[in-house]
Design a protein around this motif. Sequence first.
Motif, short mmCIF file in Angstrom:
data_model
loop_
_atom_site.label_atom_id
_atom_site.label_comp_id
_atom_site.label_asym_id
_atom_site.label_seq_id
_atom_site.Cartn_x
_atom_site.Cartn_y
_atom_site.Cartn_z
N LEU A 193 0.82 -1.29 0.10
CA LEU A 193 0.11 -0.19 0.05
C LEU A 193 0.85 1.20 0.03
CD1 LEU A 193 -2.97 -0.71 2.45
CD2 LEU A 193 -2.60 -1.16 0.17
N GLY A 194 2.23 1.01 -0.01
CA GLY A 194 3.06 2.19 0.10
C GLY A 194 3.49 2.71 1.53
N ILE A 195 3.19 2.00 2.45
CA ILE A 195 3.73 2.35 3.80
C ILE A 195 4.98 1.68 4.01
CG2 ILE A 195 2.93 1.92 6.36
CD1 ILE A 195 0.17 1.42 5.19
N GLN A 196 5.66 2.95 4.50
CA GLN A 196 7.21 2.75 4.71
C GLN A 196 7.19 2.22 6.39
OE1 GLN A 196 9.35 6.19 4.25
NE2 GLN A 196 8.43 6.56 2.33
N THR A 227 -5.01 -6.65 -6.04
CA THR A 227 -6.03 -7.07 -5.12
C THR A 227 -5.49 -7.61 -3.81
OG1 THR A 227 -7.12 -7.90 -7.21
CG2 THR A 227 -7.80 -9.04 -5.14
N VAL A 228 -6.14 -7.28 -2.82
CA VAL A 228 -5.77 -7.81 -1.49
C VAL A 228 -6.81 -8.67 -0.83
CG1 VAL A 228 -5.07 -7.35 0.78
CG2 VAL A 228 -4.41 -5.85 -0.75
N ALA A 229 -6.57 -9.94 -1.02
CA ALA A 229 -7.50 -11.20 -0.34
C ALA A 229 -7.10 -11.88 0.72
CB ALA A 229 -7.84 -11.94 -1.64
N ASP A 230 -8.03 -12.25 1.65
CA ASP A 230 -7.73 -13.43 2.59
C ASP A 230 -7.29 -14.72 2.26
OD1 ASP A 230 -10.26 -13.35 2.13
OD2 ASP A 230 -10.97 -13.57 4.10
N ALA A 231 -6.67 -15.54 2.89
CA ALA A 231 -6.28 -16.80 2.62
C ALA A 231 -5.76 -17.51 3.95
CB ALA A 231 -5.39 -16.86 1.57
N PRO A 232 -6.18 -18.75 3.93
CA PRO A 232 -5.47 -19.54 5.33
C PRO A 232 -4.21 -19.24 5.42
CG PRO A 232 -7.17 -20.94 3.87
CD PRO A 232 -6.89 -19.77 3.10
N TRP A 233 -3.52 -19.13 6.65
CA TRP A 233 -2.24 -19.07 6.89
C TRP A 233 -1.23 -19.96 6.13
CZ3 TRP A 233 -0.21 -14.85 9.76
CH2 TRP A 233 1.21 -14.98 10.11
N PRO A 234 -0.32 -19.58 5.42
CA PRO A 234 0.40 -18.15 5.58
C PRO A 234 -0.06 -17.15 4.57
CG PRO A 234 1.81 -19.67 4.18
CD PRO A 234 0.62 -20.51 4.55
N GLY A 235 -1.48 -17.12 4.24
CA GLY A 235 -1.93 -16.04 3.45
C GLY A 235 -2.12 -15.11 4.31
N SER A 276 -10.20 -5.35 6.79
CA SER A 276 -11.05 -3.89 7.35
C SER A 276 -9.98 -2.80 7.49
CB SER A 276 -11.71 -4.23 8.47
OG SER A 276 -12.65 -5.23 8.44
N ILE A 277 -8.87 -3.15 8.12
CA ILE A 277 -7.79 -2.09 8.32
C ILE A 277 -7.38 -1.71 6.86
CG2 ILE A 277 -5.76 -1.58 9.46
CD1 ILE A 277 -8.10 -2.13 11.39
N ILE A 278 -6.84 -2.90 6.14
CA ILE A 278 -6.30 -2.83 4.77
C ILE A 278 -7.37 -1.67 4.03
CG2 ILE A 278 -5.85 -3.58 2.61
CD1 ILE A 278 -3.57 -3.89 4.36
N LEU A 279 -8.51 -1.94 4.18
CA LEU A 279 -9.41 -1.09 3.25
C LEU A 279 -9.52 0.30 3.92
CD1 LEU A 279 -12.92 -2.25 2.29
CD2 LEU A 279 -12.98 -0.03 3.56
N VAL A 280 -9.62 0.81 5.12
CA VAL A 280 -9.74 2.10 5.54
C VAL A 280 -8.36 2.81 5.18
CG1 VAL A 280 -8.56 1.59 7.90
CG2 VAL A 280 -10.52 3.39 7.49
N VAL A 281 -7.33 2.37 5.41
CA VAL A 281 -6.02 2.70 5.05
C VAL A 281 -5.76 3.06 3.60
CG1 VAL A 281 -3.35 2.49 4.98
CG2 VAL A 281 -4.66 1.72 7.11
N ALA A 282 -6.36 2.18 2.49
CA ALA A 282 -6.23 2.38 1.04
C ALA A 282 -7.13 3.59 0.79
CB ALA A 282 -6.90 1.15 0.47
N ALA A 283 -8.24 3.95 1.68
CA ALA A 283 -8.98 5.16 1.19
C ALA A 283 -8.04 6.42 1.29
CB ALA A 283 -10.15 5.21 2.39
N ARG A 293 -13.35 -5.60 14.33
CA ARG A 293 -12.37 -5.16 13.42
C ARG A 293 -12.84 -4.00 12.40
NH1 ARG A 293 -8.97 -7.90 16.45
NH2 ARG A 293 -9.06 -9.95 16.51
N ALA A 294 -14.02 -4.06 12.28
CA ALA A 294 -14.63 -2.92 11.35
C ALA A 294 -14.40 -1.60 12.47
CB ALA A 294 -16.08 -3.19 11.00
N GLY A 295 -14.88 -2.04 13.79
CA GLY A 295 -14.92 -1.01 14.55
C GLY A 295 -13.59 -0.27 14.74
N VAL A 296 -12.44 -0.88 14.88
CA VAL A 296 -11.03 -0.38 14.88
C VAL A 296 -10.94 0.23 13.65
CG1 VAL A 296 -8.72 -0.88 15.24
CG2 VAL A 296 -10.48 -1.82 16.71
N ALA A 297 -11.35 -0.20 12.39
CA ALA A 297 -11.03 0.31 11.08
C ALA A 297 -11.83 1.93 11.20
CB ALA A 297 -11.63 -0.54 9.88
#
Length: 441
Positions: A276-279, A307-315, A322-329, A389-393
Amino acid sequence: MNAFEINGGKPLKGEIIPQGAKNEALQVISAVLLTEEKVTISNIPDIKDVNKLIELLGDLGVNIEHTSKDTYTFEARNIDLNFFSSEQFKAKGGSLRGSIMIVGPLLARFGKAAIPKPGGDKIGRRRLDTHFLGFEKLGAKFNFNPETNFFNVDASQLRGTYVLLDEASVTGTANVIMAAVLAKGTTTIYNAACEPYIQQLCKMLNRMGAQISGIGSNLLTIEGVESLGGTEHRLLPDMIEIGSFIGLAAMTASEITIKDVQYKELGIIPDVFRRLGIQMELRGDDIFIPSQQHYEIDTFIDGSILTVADAPWPGFTPDLLSIILVVAAQAKGNVMIHQKMFESRLFFVDKLIDMGAQIILCDPHRATVIGLNKQVQLKGIEMTSPDIRAGVALLIAALSASGKSVIHNIEQIERGYQDIDIRLRALGADIKRINALPKGH
């Protein structure tokens, strides 16, 4: 009703220590039921879901001592099995999704268990089939009584077997592991979840005398043993909190150091935020995030939209989408968020749109975020938290927004985040707890 009032738009600065991992806590605390000997667990987060589980174990007859702020000892020597049929158990167990985690250890040690249909987040169907199908393979018999809303399970003779899980469920895997460690013979669990939390549980059980091999993979082999002993265990820092704080720093252009993150256990989480470009930089075992006025979303190699998608670990873990979505905004560029596991988890985006974010909810599982590149600041609004998680986003969005925001139903946030308002104030956030009813009440 408790709410948070936030005056946003201020950069934050300082150090923050992530709490112990909530999801690991629910598993390893349940595991104390597997032995009558003393088990000491440290770095336990002081949050509602965990405290409810500890209280439930106390009601079951576990002798519990709170020896320091984050450390408890548990001694499950005298368990009251009649407690299962009580209305008190129905009320407490039903309000806590994590209560399902006590079934595996109780089946293993006592041959029977009961559990009310658990509650928890409203983020879509969270079925329990994986747990019960695994128990059935080991020889348990269960039935669901729709009148009492209880699952009753009988497992007087658990035997090791080959178990192919129908999904790589973290809690399902943990429950079947705990049921299998005292079963007669060898159990093989394929399509097992392999999250760090599962690895931690397996290592703890092995210290107690279990024989589990294949830790860290999706194929576990468990040689049943007669009994387990006591141990000491320390929880990992919560990777979801760590990801949340990375997102918070980016959204608010803040300089934040996240302490003692156990970086090697974070998997691809830091890399996804970097896309997302975060240093960020690793300093020892701390993550340092410099103040960034802008961050630009990467594209795929062929130039197509990331595309950022969820997956079973190690995905990538679904709890951070929810956090990725709000930061991308507020990033430069566009990203598609694909939430595969839960069909209602993206429904909070209407609040972000009301704040000025440019998001298209494509369907219950996918949202396209058109980043504002901080050209337009989000504006504070009044809103309600639908899940942890949406609450923290939404809290991160409010801290970055201009003006005042009020977030209702913060009990949902506090199910997963310890003293979040106090810790944010220590970074310079203008956040306070108020009594307020949502509009329309």
